[in-house]
Design a protein around this motif. Structure first.
Motif, PDB file in Angstrom:
ATOM      1  N   ASP A   1      40.230  45.527  39.374  1.00 53.31           N
ATOM      2  CA  ASP A   1      41.146  44.382  39.300  1.00 53.31           C
ATOM      3  C   ASP A   1      40.408  43.083  39.554  1.00 53.31           C
ATOM      4  O   ASP A   1      39.259  43.067  39.989  1.00 53.31           O
ATOM      5  CB  ASP A   1      42.319  44.540  40.285  1.00 53.31           C
ATOM      6  N   PHE A   2      41.081  41.975  39.222  1.00 48.96           N
ATOM      7  CA  PHE A   2      40.528  40.637  39.425  1.00 48.96           C
ATOM      8  C   PHE A   2      41.458  39.840  40.339  1.00 48.96           C
ATOM      9  O   PHE A   2      42.673  40.059  40.346  1.00 48.96           O
ATOM     10  CB  PHE A   2      40.396  39.894  38.091  1.00 48.96           C
ATOM     11  N   ILE A   3      40.859  38.912  41.076  1.00 52.97           N
ATOM     12  CA  ILE A   3      41.634  37.968  41.904  1.00 52.97           C
ATOM     13  C   ILE A   3      41.728  36.655  41.138  1.00 52.97           C
ATOM     14  O   ILE A   3      40.718  36.117  40.674  1.00 52.97           O
ATOM     15  CB  ILE A   3      40.959  37.738  43.272  1.00 52.97           C
TER      16      ILE A   3
ATOM     17  N   ASN B   1      52.876  34.480  40.784  1.00 48.93           N
ATOM     18  CA  ASN B   1      51.652  34.281  41.561  1.00 48.93           C
ATOM     19  C   ASN B   1      51.650  32.998  42.387  1.00 48.93           C
ATOM     20  O   ASN B   1      50.833  32.848  43.302  1.00 48.93           O
ATOM     21  CB  ASN B   1      50.431  34.291  40.635  1.00 48.93           C
TER      22      ASN B   1
ATOM     23  N   THR C   1      46.328  39.258  42.422  1.00 50.62           N
ATOM     24  CA  THR C   1      45.415  40.104  41.649  1.00 50.62           C
ATOM     25  C   THR C   1      46.060  40.526  40.331  1.00 50.62           C
ATOM     26  O   THR C   1      47.279  40.496  40.174  1.00 50.62           O
ATOM     27  CB  THR C   1      45.029  41.367  42.440  1.00 50.62           C
TER      28      THR C   1
ATOM     29  N   SER D   1      45.222  43.727  37.260  1.00 51.01           N
ATOM     30  CA  SER D   1      44.376  44.874  36.945  1.00 51.01           C
ATOM     31  C   SER D   1      43.395  44.522  35.824  1.00 51.01           C
ATOM     32  O   SER D   1      43.634  43.608  35.026  1.00 51.01           O
ATOM     33  CB  SER D   1      45.227  46.073  36.515  1.00 51.01           C
TER      34      SER D   1
ATOM     35  N   CYS E   1      44.321  42.387  32.596  1.00 46.41           N
ATOM     36  CA  CYS E   1      43.598  41.133  32.316  1.00 46.41           C
ATOM     37  C   CYS E   1      43.123  41.096  30.869  1.00 46.41           C
ATOM     38  O   CYS E   1      43.294  40.089  30.172  1.00 46.41           O
ATOM     39  CB  CYS E   1      42.406  41.011  33.274  1.00 46.41           C
TER      40      CYS E   1
ATOM     41  N   HIS F   1      34.686  39.755  40.810  1.00 40.56           N
ATOM     42  CA  HIS F   1      36.067  39.960  40.364  1.00 40.56           C
ATOM     43  C   HIS F   1      36.991  38.796  40.742  1.00 40.56           C
ATOM     44  O   HIS F   1      38.194  38.969  40.844  1.00 40.56           O
ATOM     45  CB  HIS F   1      36.617  41.268  40.934  1.00 40.56           C
ATOM     46  N   ILE F   2      36.433  37.596  40.933  1.00 41.75           N
ATOM     47  CA  ILE F   2      37.258  36.426  41.256  1.00 41.75           C
ATOM     48  C   ILE F   2      37.261  35.482  40.055  1.00 41.75           C
ATOM     49  O   ILE F   2      36.227  34.904  39.693  1.00 41.75           O
ATOM     50  CB  ILE F   2      36.738  35.695  42.516  1.00 41.75           C
TER      51      ILE F   2
ATOM     52  N   CYS G   1      44.096  35.258  33.041  1.00 43.14           N
ATOM     53  CA  CYS G   1      42.850  35.713  32.418  1.00 43.14           C
ATOM     54  C   CYS G   1      42.593  34.903  31.151  1.00 43.14           C
ATOM     55  O   CYS G   1      43.398  34.936  30.221  1.00 43.14           O
ATOM     56  CB  CYS G   1      42.947  37.195  32.091  1.00 43.14           C
TER      57      CYS G   1
END
Length: 527
Positions: free
Chosen positions: A228-230, A301, A308, A310, A314, A388-389, A395
């Motif tokens: 996942d990404f933040i 968000n 985050t 996934s 993203c 992952h930030i 995205c």
């Protein structure tokens, strides 16, 4: 017009191997063995997967879908071909020929996409075994299969709409069954649009899935696991987040309600069944998809610190956004051409901008942008070294590429070249088109006619200016090593502002749309 000119053909003659009786016997036995093996083998696979709980996994789910398609595909043509082996010059009815041809096209196209999905399933199983069932959930698998059927169904439907209507009495198909290329060769009407779309669709159905399979095999050894990404967004500015939330909420509601209303009116009101409003309906549909692709997530968000998303969510968000924005670039150019024909050649407008031409233009624009999106996806980085930030609200391709620690020079070069091709030619075409429209409008003697022409075209120009202006600043300006706050705001402008402005501009400044709205309201009240 098509019905008036259509030469009546009620059935076709299938030649097959009629000239070679001995070869037909061998061919019959060979096909019979293939048919029985395929039918019994695929049927057995489906039965075992359903009956045995140990086979209730994503891998066997896709295998079951593949076997079902193979049974449908072989049952679509082979039984009739077997019977025809004993008939001299066998015939098939016109509508059975169409159904056989388009069912076959749908099944083959779906199988191409499904094989790519099976490669992706194996890639996840090998590269991310601990997260396999989380990533390849049943809901996700069902969505993938539904999408793999949905896209080929759209291609098949457009192929059917573009089919030739005049055969001049020719009804002999030099084939065992009804097949698209053989069918088109019988036509004596213009089939350029059909052939062009068939070639573009073949490329989009064959090359991307094959490339995707190769990429998954090649990348399996080097992929760094990022689940996942933040998304940072405006996490560092809590007060700004509140302002951003209310602005985006208003933009989202106006966009969804406004574009939804335009689509509803364009479908409901017969007076709006013209090429201009067909393209406006397509534009509103794209805006709805673009808005719903990112804004709901961003709104949620705004209340989460360091939210985050996934890895695959993203990718999905990024490439859907890319496809929609690229398609909108071309659709705006097509809308400018539509206005040029309407103003400069009003007597030939419906002849030039026929429904078949309009559908072909939209289909080709979507297909080209789909190919561009798939090429971008195939060139995506595979190694992130644990980074992952994402310094963005959602995205976005440039922010995504900045995370990679693998070589991204090819991806960046492709993005720059494709941005030039997707932005400069359509924008230049629009500028030239409106230059010609301006000269034509000045020659209109009626003041009311000039006012109506300027009103219609000015609406389109405002939309074009906002959309192209923000995207050109975003993708054609020199890029820094990190994403600035200005870049975030610009991406919000074309992701939220443009879809909101489109319905406001086209409805408030357009008498036809306002008239259709009040007509619909009056009808509902009277009911």
């Amino acid at each position: 017009m098509g019905l008036a000119n259509e030469t009546m053909v009620t059935e076709f003659i299938l030649i097959g191997l009629s000239k070679y009786p001995r070869a037909q016997t061998i061919f019959f036995l060979f096909l019979l063995v293939v048919y029985l093996t395929s039918f019994l083998g695929n049927g057995l696979i489906i039965m075992l997967i359903i009956v045995d709980p140990r086979l209730h996994t994503p891998m066997y789910f896709f295998l079951c879908a593949l076997s079902s398609i193979d049974i449908a595909l072989i049952s679509n043509t082979v039984p009739e071909v077997l019977v025809n082996c004993f008939i001299y010059r066998p015939t098939i009815s016109f509508y059975r020929c169409l159904s056989q041809m388009y069912i076959g096209l749908l099944l083959v196209s779906t199988e191409c996409v499904l094989l790519a999905l099976m490669a992706y399933d194996r890639f996840v199983a090998i590269c991310q075994p601990l997260h396999y069932m989380k990533i390849m959930s049943w809901k996700f698998c069902l969505c993938l299969v539904a999408a793999s059927v949905g896209f080929p169904f759209l291609i098949t439907l457009i192929n059917a709409l573009l089919r030739p209507t005049d055969f001049c009495g020719q009804n002999v198909i030099n084939h065992f069954a009804c097949e698209l290329e053989s069918f088109l060769k019988l036509a004596c009407s213009d089939i350029h649009a059909s052939e062009l779309f068939m070639q573009a669709a073949s490329i989009s159905i064959l090359i991307p899935p094959f490339g995707f399979i190769v990429e998954n095999v090649m990348a399996a050894e080097n992929e760094t696991v990022v689940t996942d990404f933040i998304l940072i967004g405006l996490s560092e500015y809590p007060r700004a987040q509140a302002v951003c939330f209310w602005f985006l909420l208003i933009a989202y509601l106006i966009s969804v309600l406004g574009n939804g209303l335009i689509i509803l009116l364009s479908i409901k009101d017969p007076d709006l069944h013209t090429p201009m409003y067909f393209f406006l309906c397509v534009l509103s549909s794209l805006d709805l998809i673009l808005t719903n692709n990112v804004l709901p997530n961003i709104l949620v968000n705004c209340f989460i610190y360091m939210p985050t998303i996934s890895f695959f969510g993203c990718l999905l968000q990024m490439y859907i956004g890319l496809l929609v924005v690229a398609t909108e670039c071309i659709i705006l150019a097509i809308m400018a051409y539509d206005r040029l024909v309407a103003i400069c050649q009003p007597l030939y407008y419906m002849q030039i901008m026929s429904w078949r031409v309009c559908i072909a233009l939209v289909a080709v624009s979507v297909t080209l942008c789909f190919l561009y999106t798939v090429a971008t996806a195939l060139l995506r980085p595979t190694d992130f070294c644990g980074r992952h930030i994402i310094n963005h609200f959602a995205c976005e391709l440039q922010s995504f590429l900045k995370l990679a620690c693998s070589d991204t020079r090819i991806s960046e070069l492709f993005m720059q070249i494709s941005s030039l091709f997707l932005l400069i030619p359509p924008f230049g075409f629009i500028v030239v088109t409106y230059g010609r429209i301006g000269l034509a409008v000045l020659r209109i003697r009626s003041a009311q006619g000039r006012k109506k022409a300027f009103s219609t075209c000015s609406s389109h120009l405002v939309v074009v200016s906002v959309f192209y202006g923000t995207i050109m600043v975003m993708y054609l300006s020199p890029q820094g090593k990190s994403v600035s706050e200005k870049d975030k705001l610009i991406s919000l402008a074309y992701g939220a502002l443009t879809p909101m402005l489109n319905p406001l501009i086209y409805s408030l400044r357009n008498k036809d749309v306002k008239g259709a709205f009040w007509k619909l309201v009056g009808r509902k009240i009277s009911e």
